[in-house]
Enzyme design. Structure first.
Site, PDB file in Angstrom:
ATOM      1  N   ASP A   1       0.807  -1.188  -0.132  1.00  0.00           N
ATOM      2  CA  ASP A   1       0.070  -0.057  -0.004  1.00  0.00           C
ATOM      3  C   ASP A   1       1.017   1.066  -0.090  1.00  0.00           C
ATOM      4  OD1 ASP A   1      -2.080  -1.684   0.099  1.00  0.00           O
ATOM      5  OD2 ASP A   1      -2.544  -1.275   2.321  1.00  0.00           O
TER       6      ASP A   1
ATOM      7  N   LYS B   1      -6.038  11.680  11.717  1.00  0.00           N
ATOM      8  CA  LYS B   1      -5.792  10.736  10.484  1.00  0.00           C
ATOM      9  C   LYS B   1      -6.652  11.168   9.241  1.00  0.00           C
ATOM     10  CE  LYS B   1      -5.081   6.143   8.846  1.00  0.00           C
ATOM     11  NZ  LYS B   1      -4.964   4.746   9.112  1.00  0.00           N
TER      12      LYS B   1
ATOM     13  N   ASP C   1      -4.519   2.714  -4.157  1.00  0.00           N
ATOM     14  CA  ASP C   1      -3.186   2.493  -3.994  1.00  0.00           C
ATOM     15  C   ASP C   1      -2.627   1.338  -3.456  1.00  0.00           C
ATOM     16  OD1 ASP C   1      -4.368   3.136  -1.396  1.00  0.00           O
ATOM     17  OD2 ASP C   1      -2.717   4.444  -0.908  1.00  0.00           O
TER      18      ASP C   1
END
Length: 415
Positions: free
Chosen positions: A68, A183, A348
């Site tokens: 990732d 985050k 991704d």
């Protein structure tokens, strides 16, 4: 955690790995505490079967391994602007262990604090402190601010009122901030998160933490609302400082989109792999069809409707970055196909068989370098100047000194 640390973790917990396979619902429920328990359990099965086969290197594994990107949107912005500081924070550079953009490098912070003068320390902290630690530091400073006036006075100046709001907000959230609080805002900042969106994201986490402390959320709802607004503004400000190159590029993309939308034109561009894109955002019209049984609401989204200029502008930077990450994915997929290797991906997250991970890592790095060795912003501006000849577009932001070739040796670029 470094790759060596991950291998050591598996070795140290091998008894638990076997227990999860032999008796998953027994006394050792170690695997149930994983973020994704059944993915972890499947991995335990593969590890045990590979070892017990007697030839782990020849074992036919049925579990794909995925690598990732590290806050992938910021990786693309850092590469676009050759932002070395931003690139380091999202693992575009060589490092002994993965960098965490949310919390920064604790070891480097300790080293700096022990070796640098105050002036040098303040300068270095701007580079090495992660977003979370910077926010914590700023909140702590604001919480310690002294109120030198009567906060109950009816004659407070505008400045005194703002200071009072800031201090009260900081004191409410001081000690509650962790990686989870910042985050989502960090991840979505490059995809156009608004102040309201960031405030809602942070609010969910802060309310959870206040409830854990036994606070009555309903009773202090206005204070929470104010504090989350303060924290959202502060987090986005820190992000702008941490990733100056990304912010400059995002601002340039926004300015250009605003100029195009101001002429009543939808923002359009050609992606790096040649896909033409026209943003569809228009002012949709709703109308109701009345029948004997019910009323039905329909929406007209025809291309002849007036443009939704605000959405044309705000959506363009994240749409453009998504075109970059999809281009990187497809370039990787094409090269994997040429080499006869299996490949799958979601955004991704790139997957292949365990025996081919090393080669996939090489391919995705070379594809990324190939993509960003092109003058992408210049190409974008050139196509716009041809399509919108009456618009004078601003100059492209100056680039930093990030060496894209570092990506080739950056072990945690995708991990």
């Amino acid at each position: 955690m470094s790759f060596d640390g991950r291998a050591n973790f598996a070795d140290e917990n091998m008894d638990s790995v076997r227990a999860a396979v032999e008796n998953p619902f027994g006394e050792n429920d170690w695997w149930t505490k994983f973020d994704d328990p059944f993915q972890g359990l499947a991995t335990c099965h593969e590890i045990v079967q590979a070892i017990d086969s007697g030839e782990p290197e020849n074992y036919m594994c049925s579990l794909p391994v995925h690598m990732d990107g590290s806050c992938n949107g910021l990786q693309h912005y850092a590469a676009l602007g050759r932002d070395r500081g931003g690139g380091k924070a999202v693992n575009l550079c060589v490092a002994d262990k993965p960098q965490d953009v949310y919390i920064g490098e604790e070891g480097e912070m300790i080293l700096l604090m022990n070796t640098l003068s105050n002036h040098a320390l303040n300068a270095a902290l701007n580079i090495y402190l992660g977003v979370m630690n910077k926010v914590i530091r700023r909140v702590a400073l604001d919480a310690d601010d002294m109120i030198k006036f009567d906060e109950n006075s009816n004659d407070l100046t505008k400045g005194e009122k703002e200071l009072l709001k800031k201090v009260k907000s900081a004191r409410l959230v001081n000690g509650l901030i962790d990686r989870g609080v910042v985050k989502r805002t960090v991840m979505t900042s490059v995809y156009g998160v608004t102040y309201i969106g960031a405030k809602n994201q942070i609010g969910e986490k802060i309310e959870e933490k206040l409830e854990e402390k036994g606070c009555d959320i309903d009773e202090i709802e206005p204070e929470i609302h104010m504090a989350c607004g303060y924290l959202a503004k502060l987090t986005m400000e820190v992000m702008g400082q941490q990733f100056k190159g990304a912010r400059q590029t995002m601002n340039w993309l926004t300015q250009c989109a605003r100029l195009i939308a101001a002429q009543g034109q939808p923002v359009s561009f050609i992606s790096p792999i040649g896909v033409p894109v026209v943003q569809p955002y228009r002012q949709r019209r709703s109308y109701t069809v009345v029948t004997l049984l019910q009323n039905i609401s329909l929406t007209n989204d025809s291309d002849v409707l007036p443009l939704h200029r605000q959405r044309q502008v705000s959506a363009f930077p994240p749409n453009y970055v998504h075109s970059l990450d999809s281009s990187h994915m497809l370039l990787t997929a094409i090269e994997m196909e040429k080499r006869g290797l299996q490949f799958s991906a979601v955004h991704d997250s790139y997957w292949t068989h365990p025996c081919d991970v090393e080669e996939m890592n090489s391919v995705l790095r070379e594809s990324f370098i190939e993509l960003y060795n092109r003058p992408l912003l210049e190409e974008l501006k050139n196509t716009w100047e041809l399509r919108y000849p009456s618009i004078a577009f601003p100059d492209i932001p100056a680039q930093g000194d990030l060496d894209l070739n570092d990506v080739r040796s950056a072990p945690y670029f995708f991990q």
